[in-house]
Motif scaffolding. Sequence first.
Motif, PDB file in Angstrom:
ATOM      1  N   GLY A  93      24.270  45.052  94.448  1.00  0.00           N
ATOM      2  CA  GLY A  93      22.960  44.843  95.040  1.00  0.00           C
ATOM      3  C   GLY A  93      22.499  45.962  95.936  1.00  0.00           C
ATOM      4  N   GLY A  94      23.333  46.995  96.145  1.00  0.00           N
ATOM      5  CA  GLY A  94      22.973  48.116  96.993  1.00  0.00           C
ATOM      6  C   GLY A  94      23.147  49.431  96.259  1.00  0.00           C
ATOM      7  N   GLY A 129      23.401  48.511 101.783  1.00  0.00           N
ATOM      8  CA  GLY A 129      22.687  47.398 101.167  1.00  0.00           C
ATOM      9  C   GLY A 129      23.505  46.552 100.229  1.00  0.00           C
ATOM     10  N   LEU A 130      24.847  46.596 100.357  1.00  0.00           N
ATOM     11  CA  LEU A 130      25.706  45.862  99.439  1.00  0.00           C
ATOM     12  C   LEU A 130      25.841  44.405  99.854  1.00  0.00           C
ATOM     13  N   LEU A 178      31.548  41.793  97.019  1.00  0.00           N
ATOM     14  CA  LEU A 178      32.225  43.084  97.129  1.00  0.00           C
ATOM     15  C   LEU A 178      33.644  42.914  97.660  1.00  0.00           C
ATOM     16  N   LEU A 179      33.791  42.228  98.775  1.00  0.00           N
ATOM     17  CA  LEU A 179      35.108  42.070  99.382  1.00  0.00           C
ATOM     18  C   LEU A 179      35.998  41.152  98.551  1.00  0.00           C
ATOM     19  N   ARG A 180      35.409  40.159  97.913  1.00  0.00           N
ATOM     20  CA  ARG A 180      36.188  39.263  97.048  1.00  0.00           C
ATOM     21  C   ARG A 180      36.785  40.035  95.879  1.00  0.00           C
ATOM     22  N   ASP A 181      35.985  40.871  95.251  1.00  0.00           N
ATOM     23  CA  ASP A 181      36.461  41.604  94.081  1.00  0.00           C
ATOM     24  C   ASP A 181      37.370  42.768  94.452  1.00  0.00           C
ATOM     25  N   ALA A 182      37.051  43.455  95.561  1.00  0.00           N
ATOM     26  CA  ALA A 182      37.799  44.655  95.917  1.00  0.00           C
ATOM     27  C   ALA A 182      39.074  44.361  96.684  1.00  0.00           C
ATOM     28  N   ILE A 212      33.833  36.762 104.564  1.00  0.00           N
ATOM     29  CA  ILE A 212      32.728  37.463 105.213  1.00  0.00           C
ATOM     30  C   ILE A 212      31.560  37.545 104.248  1.00  0.00           C
ATOM     31  N   GLU A 213      30.379  37.215 104.741  1.00  0.00           N
ATOM     32  CA  GLU A 213      29.172  37.360 103.950  1.00  0.00           C
ATOM     33  C   GLU A 213      28.134  38.130 104.759  1.00  0.00           C
ATOM     34  N   GLY A 214      27.142  38.685 104.079  1.00  0.00           N
ATOM     35  CA  GLY A 214      26.117  39.463 104.747  1.00  0.00           C
ATOM     36  C   GLY A 214      25.792  40.708 103.944  1.00  0.00           C
ATOM     37  N   THR A 215      25.113  41.644 104.584  1.00  0.00           N
ATOM     38  CA  THR A 215      24.772  42.913 103.956  1.00  0.00           C
ATOM     39  C   THR A 215      25.652  44.000 104.530  1.00  0.00           C
ATOM     40  N   ALA A 216      26.346  44.734 103.662  1.00  0.00           N
ATOM     41  CA  ALA A 216      27.354  45.693 104.101  1.00  0.00           C
ATOM     42  C   ALA A 216      26.880  47.136 103.966  1.00  0.00           C
ATOM     43  N   ALA A 217      27.273  47.950 104.955  1.00  0.00           N
ATOM     44  CA  ALA A 217      27.112  49.401 104.887  1.00  0.00           C
ATOM     45  C   ALA A 217      28.480  50.007 105.194  1.00  0.00           C
ATOM     46  N   ILE A 218      28.939  50.918 104.346  1.00  0.00           N
ATOM     47  CA  ILE A 218      30.291  51.471 104.478  1.00  0.00           C
ATOM     48  C   ILE A 218      30.248  52.980 104.285  1.00  0.00           C
TER      49      ILE A 218
END
Length: 289
Positions: A13-14, A39-40, A45-49, A55-61
């Motif tokens: 999604g990002g 914007g991820l 993301l964290l479940r798969d990786a 944790i849920e929300g919009t991630a920037a890394i």
Amino acid sequence: MLNADLKELALYGGTATGRVLLDGQAEVPRVAAVASLGGLSAHPLLRDAAGFDWIEGTAAIDLDVAASGRSQAELVGALSGSARTSFTDGAIRGINIPQMMRGLSVQTLLGWQSATAEKTDFSELSGSFAIDKGVARNTDLKMVGPLVRISGSGTTDMPRKYLDWRVEPKVVASLKGQGAGDAELAGLGVPVIIRGPWDKPKIYPDIAGILENPDAAYKQLREIGGGLLSALKDDPGKAASEALKQVTNGGAIDVQKVIDGEADTDAVLKALEDGFNLPSGIFGFGKKK
């Protein structure tokens, strides 16, 4: 050898931009990456990786990492570099920190358990990490939410998938007549430990801190414990201490037994109930082991 530039790669999604180096010609294959992701969708993301989904929300890394190895396990165990993460407008699943702290009872001494239906909302959760041999160390964890603020530090052991964190939570005592940004905060007085496998860590207060300074802990509990502690009699500390000694052979709680769920919870709850002169059954003993 592959040296690739990433330009606006669509991901969860990002988007992601950066550079990836894959060197399969070396005796031990090597991979390096410098990337910026924004914007991820954090949960998938964290479940798969990483295999955890709390944790849920919009991630920037932002990443600058490298590793060498012949397998995925070797690469993870050799990972080194740095990372910066930021999650916005999300939640920590399985635990409601403000509710736990404003509803304080003797359960505080016995360890909190996660509940899948609960969550703690936040507007920001961020931290930077120094990574060495797959272990990410953090000293600037910050979480800001409408009802809670958290600071802390700790390690995330990626090869073992293990967390070891120590955080200091502060909750809003009341939002009445105040905006969330300037609401009064109250601290528990001791840090909270988050330790164990990252898909199901144990979360409990620093019990040693409570027992080492019971007067200070009691003062903090009374300030933010709501109506529960207003039911205490004039000198609850002495009575509770004597009651606790009767069921713990001297007043010391075996912390490891509490963490492992082996403590006689009912006996401790009943003793504290009697010592604090609280109504019978207020702690609900018999329902939780």
